[in-house]
Design a protein around this motif. Sequence first.
Motif, PDB file in Angstrom:
ATOM      1  N   LEU A 117       0.838  -1.206   0.000  1.00  0.00           N
ATOM      2  CA  LEU A 117       0.000   0.000   0.000  1.00  0.00           C
ATOM      3  C   LEU A 117       0.869   1.251   0.000  1.00  0.00           C
ATOM      4  O   LEU A 117       0.568   2.226  -0.701  1.00  0.00           O
ATOM      5  N   MET A 124       1.526   7.000  -6.489  1.00  0.00           N
ATOM      6  CA  MET A 124       0.427   7.904  -6.803  1.00  0.00           C
ATOM      7  C   MET A 124       0.849   9.355  -6.551  1.00  0.00           C
ATOM      8  O   MET A 124       0.566  10.255  -7.366  1.00  0.00           O
ATOM      9  N   TYR A 165     -19.215  -3.115  -8.969  1.00  0.00           N
ATOM     10  CA  TYR A 165     -17.841  -3.228  -8.475  1.00  0.00           C
ATOM     11  C   TYR A 165     -17.723  -4.340  -7.452  1.00  0.00           C
ATOM     12  O   TYR A 165     -16.716  -5.043  -7.386  1.00  0.00           O
TER      13      TYR A 165
ATOM     14  N   HIS B 125      -8.598  -6.985   1.189  1.00  0.00           N
ATOM     15  CA  HIS B 125      -7.165  -6.708   1.255  1.00  0.00           C
ATOM     16  C   HIS B 125      -6.555  -6.545  -0.127  1.00  0.00           C
ATOM     17  O   HIS B 125      -5.633  -5.758  -0.305  1.00  0.00           O
ATOM     18  N   ASN B 126      -7.050  -7.297  -1.101  1.00  0.00           N
ATOM     19  CA  ASN B 126      -6.413  -7.273  -2.417  1.00  0.00           C
ATOM     20  C   ASN B 126      -6.952  -6.193  -3.333  1.00  0.00           C
ATOM     21  O   ASN B 126      -6.216  -5.680  -4.166  1.00  0.00           O
ATOM     22  N   THR B 127      -8.221  -5.874  -3.205  1.00  0.00           N
ATOM     23  CA  THR B 127      -8.835  -4.959  -4.172  1.00  0.00           C
ATOM     24  C   THR B 127      -9.393  -3.705  -3.524  1.00  0.00           C
ATOM     25  O   THR B 127      -9.070  -2.589  -3.931  1.00  0.00           O
ATOM     26  N   ILE B 128     -10.236  -3.908  -2.521  1.00  0.00           N
ATOM     27  CA  ILE B 128     -11.012  -2.774  -2.018  1.00  0.00           C
ATOM     28  C   ILE B 128     -10.120  -1.741  -1.342  1.00  0.00           C
ATOM     29  O   ILE B 128     -10.249  -0.542  -1.592  1.00  0.00           O
ATOM     30  N   ALA B 129      -9.186  -2.208  -0.505  1.00  0.00           N
ATOM     31  CA  ALA B 129      -8.356  -1.263   0.242  1.00  0.00           C
ATOM     32  C   ALA B 129      -7.498  -0.391  -0.686  1.00  0.00           C
ATOM     33  O   ALA B 129      -7.503   0.844  -0.548  1.00  0.00           O
ATOM     34  N   PRO B 130      -6.775  -0.958  -1.670  1.00  0.00           N
ATOM     35  CA  PRO B 130      -6.020  -0.084  -2.578  1.00  0.00           C
ATOM     36  C   PRO B 130      -6.923   0.839  -3.391  1.00  0.00           C
ATOM     37  O   PRO B 130      -6.583   2.019  -3.593  1.00  0.00           O
ATOM     38  N   ASP B 131      -8.073   0.320  -3.818  1.00  0.00           N
ATOM     39  CA  ASP B 131      -8.980   1.157  -4.605  1.00  0.00           C
ATOM     40  C   ASP B 131      -9.537   2.300  -3.767  1.00  0.00           C
ATOM     41  O   ASP B 131      -9.694   3.422  -4.260  1.00  0.00           O
ATOM     42  N   MET B 133      -8.076   3.705  -1.260  1.00  0.00           N
ATOM     43  CA  MET B 133      -6.988   4.678  -1.089  1.00  0.00           C
ATOM     44  C   MET B 133      -6.852   5.547  -2.327  1.00  0.00           C
ATOM     45  O   MET B 133      -6.684   6.771  -2.233  1.00  0.00           O
ATOM     46  N   THR B 134      -6.961   4.938  -3.500  1.00  0.00           N
ATOM     47  CA  THR B 134      -6.839   5.693  -4.749  1.00  0.00           C
ATOM     48  C   THR B 134      -8.007   6.645  -4.930  1.00  0.00           C
ATOM     49  O   THR B 134      -7.830   7.796  -5.345  1.00  0.00           O
ATOM     50  N   PHE B 186      -2.087   5.544   3.200  1.00  0.00           N
ATOM     51  CA  PHE B 186      -1.944   4.095   3.264  1.00  0.00           C
ATOM     52  C   PHE B 186      -1.996   3.576   4.684  1.00  0.00           C
ATOM     53  O   PHE B 186      -2.026   2.376   4.899  1.00  0.00           O
ATOM     54  N   ILE B 189      -6.577   3.441   5.996  1.00  0.00           N
ATOM     55  CA  ILE B 189      -7.679   3.013   5.136  1.00  0.00           C
ATOM     56  C   ILE B 189      -8.717   2.329   6.005  1.00  0.00           C
ATOM     57  O   ILE B 189      -8.380   1.415   6.764  1.00  0.00           O
TER      58      ILE B 189
END
Lengths: 194, 351
Positions: A117, A124, A165, B125-131, B133-134, B186, B189
Amino acid sequence: MTCLSLRSALASAFGILARPSGKASTSLLQNAFRTARHQRPQIATAPFSTSTPQFAKKKKAGTDKRITLIRYHLHHPTTLNPRPLRFSRNRALRHWTIHRAWNLYRAKIKRRRELELERQYNAMAAANEELRLGAGDGGKLFRKAQMKTGTWSIPERGGGIPIEYARGQVEWVGTTAGGVGGPAKIWDHGWKRA
Amino acid sequence: MKSSVRMLRPAQLFKDKSICHSCRRELRRAASTQAAGVADDAPGDLESSSFNVPPPSQQEAKQFDPLKPSRQRKAPLPSSRYQYRSPRYDRGPLAPHRPPPPTDPASRQFVPGPFSQSRLESTYHNTIAPDFMTLTYQHRPPGFQAPEKGPRLRSWIGDNPYFANRQLRGPRGGDVLRLLRKPITFRNIPGVERVTVHSYCKDVIYQGSGVLHVAGMALQEITGARVQTHVSKHPESGWGLQRGKHIACTVDLKGEQMYHFLDKIINVVMPRIKDWRGIRATTGDNSGNITFGFEPDTVAIFPEVENNYDAYPPKLIPGLHITIHTTARADKDARLLLEAFGVPFYGKIVD
């Protein structure tokens, strides 16, 4: 039951009145019958009706059987707190080792996630900084990119995250053989070994 | 050396009753100092290894009986099984005996597992958290410092002498000091912390405890965890509620069970509710915890209840309140997180 019916049949045949006591006649046969009847007095005193008396009685509103069962289950001793597990020395040491290894593994995974992360965040930030200063448009694109209108809204109002989603990850995703939106074709039933 | 220790063994010395107390104390002190001296010599002893000594002769090796010491032993050795019974309550660090940590299987709090990994958890952990954050990224140029804000609680300013050392003024605009929401990086989140499932059974007052028992059973079936009942604290004459009555039951879910429960709600139950628009978007307690309710009809949809529908009196199937406690500091973040999980929202938005 057979005794009683036999007796009543005999009595009707002999023209004897059926009486509970054997005072009037003291024959051997009747004595035998009397003892037999003595063993099961409830049959003689049973009411005329052959149906169960419970049906005739007016029922009091009792507890639902299902509630009783649920109560039995909830208060059954096996559903209460189980007694603590006792391990022998070697088994306890083995458990301790496994537990430490598991904790290490979990900490490693957590650390890896955090680092990933952080890497994404830094990338970013660098990209945004480049967009702000190095794009050569006076930062117009950067300002556009920074707009957050509708981010915290809901799909109903034209913002937020669309419901499409949300799809739990699976190891294998069924292909949509019937085109987009068609039924998923997970198993190819027509497949034959070449 | 061994013999000298045996000579000085205090138990033998103190058996003699003719010695007075003070003399006995003196003797004990002497014995302990002697023993300490022996202990001091020990490191020198350790240096001589058994490898330096010549091996035993063939004769000695043949005569050696390995079972002899265990045969000569009068009392058996303690069993390998640990016979100690841990205390029920932890009375703090000063207590002489404390229960083992909850990770120890001998502990009463020990919960085995986890036995599975929830799909929702790995997706988070794999998708939702990074998304997430973005999506919520707010750029701050290097060296940027946010302007200093005034204190959240103001002090009393004036000529009044009683203002000195007075407690700070209350929060502006109400009694509640809301949580601070920091920009999401980071490190913060938001994620789901725990889920509370709650059922208030008001029919207990008139229909008896069966209502509560059925509700508790349904809750246990749905969540897979033991329920806890709650007692009413205050009498409420308008509702016929007396003080001290068992009136509600809750289940607190964490970890594996929590993710399985959320997964079940979102992917199995919610899509099957008829004429349902979703959760009202204004829900929340202003600190990132979102609550919604399910009607008894909806509870009957849960696969555990549906497959075993005959086991429950249909009129007593309870309604539920579900609170999702997230680590978000504001409702809008919690809502966004649940949207990413697949929870539908409707209605106006206030925050």
